[in-house]
Design a protein around this motif. Structure first.
Motif, PDB file in Angstrom:
ATOM      1  N   THR A 518    -109.786  34.557   0.332  1.00  0.00           N
ATOM      2  CA  THR A 518    -109.223  33.290   0.793  1.00  0.00           C
ATOM      3  C   THR A 518    -107.738  33.444   1.083  1.00  0.00           C
ATOM      4  OG1 THR A 518    -108.689  32.527  -1.447  1.00  0.00           O
ATOM      5  CG2 THR A 518    -110.910  32.054  -0.614  1.00  0.00           C
ATOM      6  N   HIS A 519    -107.226  32.569   1.951  1.00  0.00           N
ATOM      7  CA  HIS A 519    -105.808  32.581   2.324  1.00  0.00           C
ATOM      8  C   HIS A 519    -105.259  31.169   2.202  1.00  0.00           C
ATOM      9  CE1 HIS A 519    -106.344  36.631   3.927  1.00  0.00           C
ATOM     10  NE2 HIS A 519    -107.400  36.187   4.584  1.00  0.00           N
ATOM     11  N   PRO A 520    -104.175  30.987   1.451  1.00  0.00           N
ATOM     12  CA  PRO A 520    -103.606  29.641   1.305  1.00  0.00           C
ATOM     13  C   PRO A 520    -102.950  29.170   2.597  1.00  0.00           C
ATOM     14  CG  PRO A 520    -102.177  31.260   0.279  1.00  0.00           C
ATOM     15  CD  PRO A 520    -103.411  31.999   0.713  1.00  0.00           C
ATOM     16  N   GLU A 521    -102.885  27.852   2.752  1.00  0.00           N
ATOM     17  CA  GLU A 521    -102.231  27.241   3.907  1.00  0.00           C
ATOM     18  C   GLU A 521    -101.353  26.098   3.411  1.00  0.00           C
ATOM     19  OE1 GLU A 521    -105.227  25.984   6.617  1.00  0.00           O
ATOM     20  OE2 GLU A 521    -105.722  28.020   7.282  1.00  0.00           O
ATOM     21  N   PRO A 522    -100.306  25.727   4.159  1.00  0.00           N
ATOM     22  CA  PRO A 522     -99.780  26.486   5.310  1.00  0.00           C
ATOM     23  C   PRO A 522     -98.852  27.594   4.823  1.00  0.00           C
ATOM     24  CG  PRO A 522     -98.499  24.501   4.989  1.00  0.00           C
ATOM     25  CD  PRO A 522     -99.567  24.489   3.932  1.00  0.00           C
ATOM     26  N   PRO A 523     -98.656  28.652   5.586  1.00  0.00           N
ATOM     27  CA  PRO A 523     -97.733  29.720   5.168  1.00  0.00           C
ATOM     28  C   PRO A 523     -96.300  29.199   5.080  1.00  0.00           C
ATOM     29  CG  PRO A 523     -99.167  30.429   6.971  1.00  0.00           C
ATOM     30  CD  PRO A 523     -99.318  28.947   6.859  1.00  0.00           C
ATOM     31  N   ASP A 524     -95.597  29.564   4.056  1.00  0.00           N
ATOM     32  CA  ASP A 524     -94.169  29.285   3.904  1.00  0.00           C
ATOM     33  C   ASP A 524     -93.620  30.330   2.947  1.00  0.00           C
ATOM     34  OD1 ASP A 524     -94.263  28.467   1.151  1.00  0.00           O
ATOM     35  OD2 ASP A 524     -94.932  26.488   1.763  1.00  0.00           O
ATOM     36  N   PRO A 525     -92.319  30.344   2.644  1.00  0.00           N
ATOM     37  CA  PRO A 525     -91.760  31.409   1.793  1.00  0.00           C
ATOM     38  C   PRO A 525     -92.362  31.487   0.404  1.00  0.00           C
ATOM     39  CG  PRO A 525     -90.013  30.295   3.003  1.00  0.00           C
ATOM     40  CD  PRO A 525     -91.258  29.502   3.241  1.00  0.00           C
ATOM     41  N   THR A 526     -93.014  30.407  -0.068  1.00  0.00           N
ATOM     42  CA  THR A 526     -93.618  30.450  -1.401  1.00  0.00           C
ATOM     43  C   THR A 526     -95.091  30.842  -1.355  1.00  0.00           C
ATOM     44  OG1 THR A 526     -94.257  28.110  -1.411  1.00  0.00           O
ATOM     45  CG2 THR A 526     -92.026  28.664  -2.164  1.00  0.00           C
ATOM     46  N   VAL A 527     -95.574  31.231  -0.199  1.00  0.00           N
ATOM     47  CA  VAL A 527     -96.964  31.662  -0.028  1.00  0.00           C
ATOM     48  C   VAL A 527     -96.953  33.096   0.462  1.00  0.00           C
ATOM     49  CG1 VAL A 527     -99.043  31.349   1.371  1.00  0.00           C
ATOM     50  CG2 VAL A 527     -97.912  29.362   0.366  1.00  0.00           C
ATOM     51  N   PHE A 528     -97.799  33.920  -0.106  1.00  0.00           N
ATOM     52  CA  PHE A 528     -97.857  35.332   0.290  1.00  0.00           C
ATOM     53  C   PHE A 528     -99.271  35.649   0.741  1.00  0.00           C
ATOM     54  CE2 PHE A 528     -98.296  39.901  -0.357  1.00  0.00           C
ATOM     55  CZ  PHE A 528     -97.124  40.378   0.217  1.00  0.00           C
ATOM     56  N   LEU A 529     -99.387  36.103   1.973  1.00  0.00           N
ATOM     57  CA  LEU A 529    -100.684  36.426   2.551  1.00  0.00           C
ATOM     58  C   LEU A 529    -100.891  37.933   2.570  1.00  0.00           C
ATOM     59  CD1 LEU A 529    -100.693  33.984   5.609  1.00  0.00           C
ATOM     60  CD2 LEU A 529    -101.593  33.591   3.313  1.00  0.00           C
ATOM     61  N   SER A 530    -102.125  38.350   2.350  1.00  0.00           N
ATOM     62  CA  SER A 530    -102.414  39.781   2.432  1.00  0.00           C
ATOM     63  C   SER A 530    -102.200  40.305   3.850  1.00  0.00           C
ATOM     64  CB  SER A 530    -103.850  40.053   1.986  1.00  0.00           C
ATOM     65  OG  SER A 530    -104.776  39.407   2.837  1.00  0.00           O
ATOM     66  N   THR A 531    -102.255  39.412   4.837  1.00  0.00           N
ATOM     67  CA  THR A 531    -102.031  39.807   6.229  1.00  0.00           C
ATOM     68  C   THR A 531    -100.557  39.918   6.578  1.00  0.00           C
ATOM     69  OG1 THR A 531    -102.206  37.469   6.833  1.00  0.00           O
ATOM     70  CG2 THR A 531    -104.208  38.803   7.013  1.00  0.00           C
TER      71      THR A 531
END
Length: 648
Positions: A518-531
């Motif tokens: 799973t990937h959290p939304e929306p991306p921002d500086p406090t969210v880290f995506l494996s992509t």
């Protein structure tokens, strides 16, 4: 690191390349600094001088004595400062007139770095002094130095230059220990380096002065370093920039401890090095990957860690050399233009002189904070939740949900891995038969749910050396719980590590269905995506309180609210009062099978086609028993006569 050739011929080749580059660079004034260097500069020319002096002892190249004399004179003339650096905040005594080295040459430009630069300059100086007295430091160092001194063997410099450099080195020691506060950056590698420099300096001083310096060095180590050690994962560690351990500076501290023991013979350095080495061994994945630290989370030292890793790998009987270093610095420090930099030259000198050899096989001693077999490693943090999981070179690190980081069941947005009482650990291993090497670790953690209801999470890790079962059993949870199975992060490809957006196909599977990423939304500086193309360290520094180079990425990473994550739903058909979650890491065909039952005796029976684990929590300390499960007996945890169907 242990894949780098370290025989005498390989080191002679390194010194030959250093010699040619240094002689081509040497200015008429005697400067050997890299033209690209603008900081970490006050000791670097003298560091290259020490390498040339060592090369002369090994090759007797007639070009080198003149280069050593000219470059030593340059340092004494141009790089020794005696007036206080404007703005330096760590002076106990002003206008002392004692010498120090600058991190940045311009007055007031960056005075905070002067303390470690002076430590480094002291270490470079004692290496030059060793060579100037007719020998490179070795087992017979003091006797050989004395004989050379009496015989007047001054082929690398004359007695006057030697005395001047010795006076400056002694002045460096006094500035570090009398004029300034000791270890102002709370950096163990710098502090242990200073102590090591004092112990080496003492060999060159008259008896009374030598005794005073040695006593001061040992006292500082005891009162200013050992007394401030911090606890992490069962070990007492010299603190690094505000934290227990740093995977860049930690191995460098290990090298300083190795050198301190080599030159002093004091058992305390060996004992503390052994403890730090065992801690490092438990942290490292089988591939040599590590993550975390109070300053540089993913930057790894290179040649400057070899001495400690090699020295203590032999002492503790572990393959510490699997540590993955920075291959750009595989032999010596490199400046921005790719050229030789003398900043850590003292460590290469010691590394070449040391005769210890690598221990290349894994330690077989069980470690509370690690489970390791074959290509599988689980390294546990202080809470005994995984700090990383590696299977066949693919690494999964703790994921984050609602600013909670780790592995474990999640209920109503609350991650159940924060201990609220004593953590219990049990281990088991199959030692014979067709599944010899099957290894398990059971961790029982008391936690509370969001409404503060006590639960006991029993997490069982079982590996056959190529795959890993993670099974979590917990009293029934509210809502729609799931298992947080980590953030896919890197995979090993030869001598490199590559960031990954997703684990290899089939890497993670669950009995309840394929594990979802799973990937959290929306991306921002406090969210880290494996992509994301960035690294954990870069993202962490962006959220740290201090600028790049001073911030604590562990503290910054704590502000990450959510990450990409492997998730798995609970299993069906389990005892009514339990939720059971399971993930199997490692390539395998088809969906794994697993079921959990409660035996008539009240034990939990976790059954797969590969093994049966019996978990007994009727006593204060739980136990786990591994039983080889024969295919035709998969429905029964024991033989028809009640005996184990395999080795225990």
């Amino acid at each position: 690191m242990h894949d780098l050739p370290d025989d005498p011929a390989a080191y002679d080749e390194v010194l030959a390349r250093v010699t040619e580059e240094a002689l081509a660079r040497l200015t008429p004034a005697g400067n050997l600094e890299s033209p690209a260097a603008d900081d970490d500069i006050g000791d670097t020319s003298l560091g290259v001088t020490a390498l040339l002096a060592l090369a002369w002892h090994r090759t007797k190249d007639p070009r080198l004595p003149e280069a050593v004399r000219r470059s030593t004179a340059f340092h004494l003339r141009e790089r020794v400062y005696r007036t206080d650096n404007p703005g330096y905040p760590n002076l106990r005594t002003q206008h002392s007139g004692l010498p120090y080295a600058r991190y940045v040459l311009a007055p007031g430009a960056h005075p905070i770095g002067d303390w470690p630069s002076t430590v480094w300059a002291l270490l470079q100086a004692v290496n030059v002094l060793d060579a100037a007295r007719g020998t490179a430091r070795g087992e017979a160092h003091e006797a050989a130095c004395g004989e050379a001194h009496e015989a007047g063997d001054w082929q690398l410099c004359d007695r006057e230059q030697y005395d001047e450099l010795l006076s400056v080195a002694h002045g460096y020691w006094r500035w570090l220990t009398e004029v300034t506060y000791f270890n102002p950056q709370a950096a163990a590698n710098q502090a242990i380096g200073c102590v090591t420099g004092g112990l080496m300096l003492a060999a060159h001083l008259p008896e009374a002065a030598a005794g005073a310096v040695r006593a001061c060095a040992l006292r500082l180590y005891e009162t200013e370093i050992r007394a401030h050690r911090v606890h992490d994962r069962g070990a007492l560690l010299p603190p690094e920039h505000g934290g227990a351990y740093d995977n860049n500076y930690g191995p460098i501290s290990l090298s300083f401890l190795a050198q301190a023991h080599r030159v002093s013979g004091e058992q305390v350095f060996a004992d503390d090095g052994d403890e730090l080495a065992r801690y490092l061994d438990a942290r490292l994945a089988g591939s040599g990957f590590d993550i975390g630290g109070p300053r540089y989370s993913e930057q790894h030292s290179a040649f400057e860690s070899v001495l400690g890793l090699r020295y203590f790998s032999a002492r503790i009987g572990a393959d510490l050399g699997r540590y993955r270093g920075d291959t750009r610095w595989s032999r010596h420090a490199v400046a921005a233009d790719g050229g030789l930099d003398g900043h850590f030259a003292f460590m290469l000198v010691w590394q070449i002189q040391d005769t210890a050899r690598w221990h290349r096989t894994p330690s077989e001693a069980p470690a509370r904070h690690q489970l390791r077999a074959g290509t599988v490693t689980v390294s546990f943090d202080e809470r005994l939740t995984p700090a990383l999981i590696e299977v066949a070179g693919t690494v999964v690190i703790p994921a984050a949900v609602n600013r909670q980081h780790g592995f474990g069941p999640v209920s109503e947005g609350h991650l159940l891995c924060r201990p609220m009482g004593r953590i219990r650990v049990a281990e088991a291993r199959v030692t014979e038969g067709r599944t010899a090497g099957l290894t398990a670790k059971l961790i029982t953690t008391p936690v509370v749910t969001r409404d503060h209801t006590l639960r006991h999470v029993r997490t069982l890790y079982v590996t056959d050396g190529s795959r890993l079962w993670l099974t979590a059993v917990v009293e029934r949870l509210p809502g729609t719980p799931y298992l947080l199975g980590g953030l896919p992060y890197v995979t090993a490809e030869g001598d490199r590590l590559r960031r990954i957006a997703a684990p290899p196909e089939g890497f993670a599977n669950a009995p309840a269905g394929n594990v979802r990423l799973t990937h959290p939304e929306p991306p921002d500086p406090t969210v880290f995506l494996s992509t994301s193309p960035t690294t954990q360290e870069t993202a962490a520094f962006a959220l740290a309180a201090d600028p790049r180079g001073y911030g604590d990425p562990d503290e910054g990473w704590g502000h990450i609210v959510a990450t990409s994550a492997l998730e798995a739903s609970p299993l069906a058909d389990t005892p009514d009062d339990l939720h059971v979650f399971a993930i199997r890491y490692g390539a395998a065909d088809g969906r794994p099978e697993l079921r959990v039952e409660r035996t008539a005796e009240g034990r939990l029976s976790i059954v797969t086609p590969e093994f049966t684990a019996l978990v007994d929590e009727r006593e204060p300390d739980p136990t786990v028993t591994l039983t080889v499960t024969l295919t035709e007996q998969v429905s029964s945890p024991a033989g028809a006569d009640g005996s184990d169907p395999g080795g225990r």
